[in-house]
Structures are given as C-alpha cells and as structure tokens.
Write a protein that holds these residues in place. Structure first.
Motif, short mmCIF file in Angstrom:
data_model
loop_
_atom_site.label_atom_id
_atom_site.label_comp_id
_atom_site.label_asym_id
_atom_site.label_seq_id
_atom_site.Cartn_x
_atom_site.Cartn_y
_atom_site.Cartn_z
N LYS A 1 0.83 -1.21 0.00
CA LYS A 1 0.00 0.00 0.00
C LYS A 1 0.86 1.26 0.00
O LYS A 1 0.48 2.27 -0.61
N LEU A 2 2.01 1.21 0.66
CA LEU A 2 2.91 2.35 0.63
C LEU A 2 3.42 2.59 -0.79
O LEU A 2 3.50 3.73 -1.25
N LYS A 3 3.76 1.51 -1.49
CA LYS A 3 4.19 1.65 -2.88
C LYS A 3 3.10 2.30 -3.72
O LYS A 3 3.38 3.15 -4.59
N LYS A 4 1.86 1.93 -3.47
CA LYS A 4 0.74 2.51 -4.22
C LYS A 4 0.63 4.00 -3.94
O LYS A 4 0.37 4.81 -4.85
N GLU A 5 0.82 4.39 -2.68
CA GLU A 5 0.76 5.80 -2.32
C GLU A 5 1.85 6.59 -3.04
O GLU A 5 1.63 7.70 -3.53
N VAL A 6 3.05 6.02 -3.09
CA VAL A 6 4.16 6.67 -3.79
C VAL A 6 3.86 6.79 -5.28
O VAL A 6 4.11 7.82 -5.92
N ASN A 7 3.30 5.74 -5.85
CA ASN A 7 2.92 5.77 -7.27
C ASN A 7 1.90 6.87 -7.53
O ASN A 7 1.96 7.56 -8.55
N ASN A 8 0.94 7.02 -6.63
CA ASN A 8 -0.07 8.06 -6.79
C ASN A 8 0.56 9.45 -6.81
O ASN A 8 0.13 10.34 -7.55
N LEU A 9 1.60 9.63 -6.00
CA LEU A 9 2.24 10.95 -5.90
C LEU A 9 3.17 11.25 -7.07
O LEU A 9 3.21 12.40 -7.55
N PHE A 10 3.90 10.24 -7.55
CA PHE A 10 5.00 10.53 -8.46
C PHE A 10 4.92 9.84 -9.82
O PHE A 10 5.87 9.93 -10.60
N SER A 11 3.83 9.19 -10.12
CA SER A 11 3.69 8.58 -11.43
C SER A 11 3.77 9.65 -12.51
O SER A 11 3.17 10.71 -12.39
N VAL A 12 4.52 9.37 -13.58
CA VAL A 12 4.69 10.36 -14.66
C VAL A 12 3.37 10.62 -15.36
O VAL A 12 3.18 11.66 -15.98
N GLU A 13 2.44 9.66 -15.26
CA GLU A 13 1.14 9.87 -15.88
C GLU A 13 0.25 10.74 -15.01
O GLU A 13 -0.80 11.21 -15.43
N GLY A 14 0.67 10.95 -13.76
CA GLY A 14 -0.16 11.71 -12.83
C GLY A 14 -0.22 13.19 -13.20
O GLY A 14 0.66 13.74 -13.86
N ASN A 15 -1.27 13.84 -12.73
CA ASN A 15 -1.43 15.27 -12.95
C ASN A 15 -0.55 16.00 -11.95
O ASN A 15 -0.53 15.68 -10.77
N HIS A 16 0.19 17.02 -12.42
CA HIS A 16 1.11 17.73 -11.54
C HIS A 16 0.45 18.86 -10.77
O HIS A 16 1.13 19.64 -10.12
N ARG A 17 -0.89 18.95 -10.86
CA ARG A 17 -1.59 19.87 -9.98
C ARG A 17 -1.60 19.29 -8.57
O ARG A 17 -1.21 18.15 -8.34
N MET A 18 -2.06 20.09 -7.63
CA MET A 18 -2.14 19.61 -6.25
C MET A 18 -3.00 18.35 -6.19
O MET A 18 -4.13 18.33 -6.67
N GLN A 19 -2.44 17.31 -5.60
CA GLN A 19 -3.20 16.06 -5.46
C GLN A 19 -4.11 16.15 -4.25
O GLN A 19 -3.72 16.67 -3.20
N ILE A 20 -5.32 15.63 -4.40
CA ILE A 20 -6.27 15.59 -3.29
C ILE A 20 -6.50 14.13 -2.93
O ILE A 20 -6.83 13.31 -3.79
N LYS A 21 -6.28 13.81 -1.67
CA LYS A 21 -6.50 12.44 -1.21
C LYS A 21 -7.61 12.42 -0.18
O LYS A 21 -7.56 13.15 0.81
N THR A 22 -8.64 11.61 -0.42
CA THR A 22 -9.70 11.44 0.56
C THR A 22 -9.43 10.15 1.33
O THR A 22 -9.18 9.11 0.73
N VAL A 23 -9.46 10.23 2.63
CA VAL A 23 -9.11 9.10 3.49
C VAL A 23 -10.29 8.77 4.40
O VAL A 23 -10.90 9.67 4.99
N SER A 24 -10.62 7.50 4.50
CA SER A 24 -11.59 7.06 5.50
C SER A 24 -10.83 6.41 6.65
O SER A 24 -9.81 5.75 6.43
N PHE A 25 -11.31 6.60 7.87
CA PHE A 25 -10.63 6.00 9.02
C PHE A 25 -11.62 5.76 10.15
O PHE A 25 -12.73 6.32 10.16
#
Length: 286
Positions: A147-171
């Motif tokens: 899951k940590l690898k997935k979080e890193v991929n979400n942040l730094f994937s070259v296909e990702g949008n370079h605008r501010m990322q918004i993460k919604t978290v349930s807890f």
C-alpha cells in the motif's frame, strides 16, 4: 529536473518508498549527507537529460542532519532550485514494534542514548521543523509495503497530474486520526449501517451501504456543505503552494460512513477535473 528529497522517521518506510520511486524511473541516492544537497542538485542540473528524476534520501543516519538539513533546504530556495520534500512518518508504537521485529539499532542510539523510546522521541522532536516544510507527508502507521508503494505511485507517477493532489481518506476513530490529515470531519452522528444486520459485514464500497449512508437527509445536507467548503479551500491551498491536500472522514470503525463519504467526495472531485485518489485506511481491520 524533478528533485525529491526523501526524509522522515527511522523505520517509517523510506526504503520501501525509494524502491517504488526507482521503479518509476527516479535515480535514487540513499543516505546522502545533507551538506551535499545543493552540490548534487547543481551537478544534476548541469547534466540535464541523463537523470531528470532524482530522489535524495537524507535522514538520521547522517548525525548532523537535524542542524544542517533545514539550512541546506534554505540554500536550495536561495538558489531557486525547485524540489519537493517527502516526509515519511508513523506512530511511536508502530516504530517501536518495527525495530523490535527487525532487531535493528536505531541510528540515534549510542553509548549515551541507549533507550529506543528516547531515541524515537528525540528524532521526532528534532524533525518538527522539517516535517512542517514537507510537501508530502505519508503516514505509514497502517500501511503495508504494497500500500505504501501505491501511495508513492499516486504521488509521483509520470502519468499523474502535476496539480495539487487531493487524497480522501476514511478512518475509524477507534484506531486514531491519520497523522497526515489536513481536514478532518467526524461522521459518527450519522445513522450507522453497523446496526443493520444485513449491512454490518459490508463496507461503503458496496452500493447497499453507500446508498444507506448517503441517501439520508442528514448525509446529503452535510455532503453539500462540506463540498462547498472543500471547493472554496482548494484554490487557497493551491495558491499557498501546497502539493497535497488530505481530507479525512472518520466514523467509529472506518468501514461504513467514512468510506462512503471518502468515496463520494473523490468521485465528485474527479468529475470536476481534480486529481483525486482515495485511501480506506481501516476498511480491512477486524
């Protein structure tokens, strides 16, 4: 050049994060002494095209990191070198358990500081200024390596949008509030699907639970008010230069109401064109 400085608490998962960044094409340097940050960045700019994505790991293994890292980051700013700062964190209890499981020595422990608990406390206190400057904070308390690898991929994937990322978290409040949350909303007063026998073992990812939660008048009214607030805040955070906005929804166990709201918020923001991702922190907990 894309430069990322990776730091954070010892045992919080920096090695896993850096491995994931290598898989994304980053040239990674582990345990770089902080006094070489500016020199390395300038050298990398001079050889543009060879390594356009660079991740530099600076942490407590460099004994002078706490006194010099902040100064070196200031030098990057003064030289107008663009970078992102990724800080990995975890709760003290989890860090203690990880060290006990691996039986490794904390980098701050020596002949004078022999207590693991005190070493973690010293490191956390010393990192307060750096943590406050971070563009991204990843709380790995409840994250597996995958899951940590997935979080890193979400942040730094070259296909990702370079605008501010918004993460919604349930807890679930019974497991604690996420350390990296910017906005926290308490949903515990909404009708709870847990008390509906046919819904108890399901989650907000399933439509029966999702509709049960979201179609009440209370939930609909709350959602519209929160979305109005979130849409108002997004450009303000963007103008401030924030790279990641973490919106956390909490209910008792983190399986029904919080999951439904995190899901709907992410779906709404994606429809509006925002780069939104979702993390359901406690959905698999017993």
């Amino acid at each position: 050049m894309e430069l990322v400085i990776v730091t954070g608490m010892s045992g919080a998962g920096k090695s896993v994060a850096v491995n994931a960044m290598e898989d994304l094409g980053f040239f990674c340097v582990d345990n770089l002494p902080p006094q070489f940050l500016l020199q390395f960045a300038q050298l990398s700019i001079g050889t543009k095209g060879k390594n356009d994505r660079i991740a530099l790991v600076v942490d407590a293994r460099s004994k002078n990191v706490f006194t010099s890292l902040n100064e070196e980051i200031n030098l990057l700013d003064e030289n107008k070198i663009r970078y992102k700062l990724l800080f990995l964190d975890a709760s003290d209890e989890v860090l203690l358990n990880r060290y006990k499981e691996t039986r490794r020595k904390h980098p701050l422990m020596d002949s004078e500081l022999t207590s693991l608990e005190k070493a973690i406390d010293l490191e956390r206190t010393s990192f307060e200024t750096i943590r406050s400057r971070a563009d991204y904070i990843l709380d790995t308390t409840f994250l597996s390596s995958q899951k940590l690898k997935k979080e890193v991929n979400n942040l730094f994937s070259v296909e990702g949008n370079h605008r501010m990322q918004i993460k919604t978290v349930s807890f679930g409040y019974k497991y604690g509030i996420p350390n990296d949350a910017d906005l926290v909303f308490d949903l515990r007063y909404l009708p709870n699907p847990y008390y509906v026998p046919e819904l108890r073992e399901k989650t907000g990812l399933q439509d029966e639970v999702f509709h049960y939660v979201m179609e009440t008048e209370q939930a609909e009214s709350l959602f519209l008010k929160l979305i109005d607030l979130i849409e108002y805040l997004i450009p303000l955070y963007t103008e401030e230069g924030k790279s990641q906005l973490v919106i956390a929804y909490g209910c008792t166990g983190g399986k029904h109401r919080s999951v439904s709201f995190a899901r709907r918020t992410a779906e709404y923001l994606k429809e509006k064109g925002f780069p939104a991702v979702t993390q359901h922190r406690d959905i698999e907990r017993v």
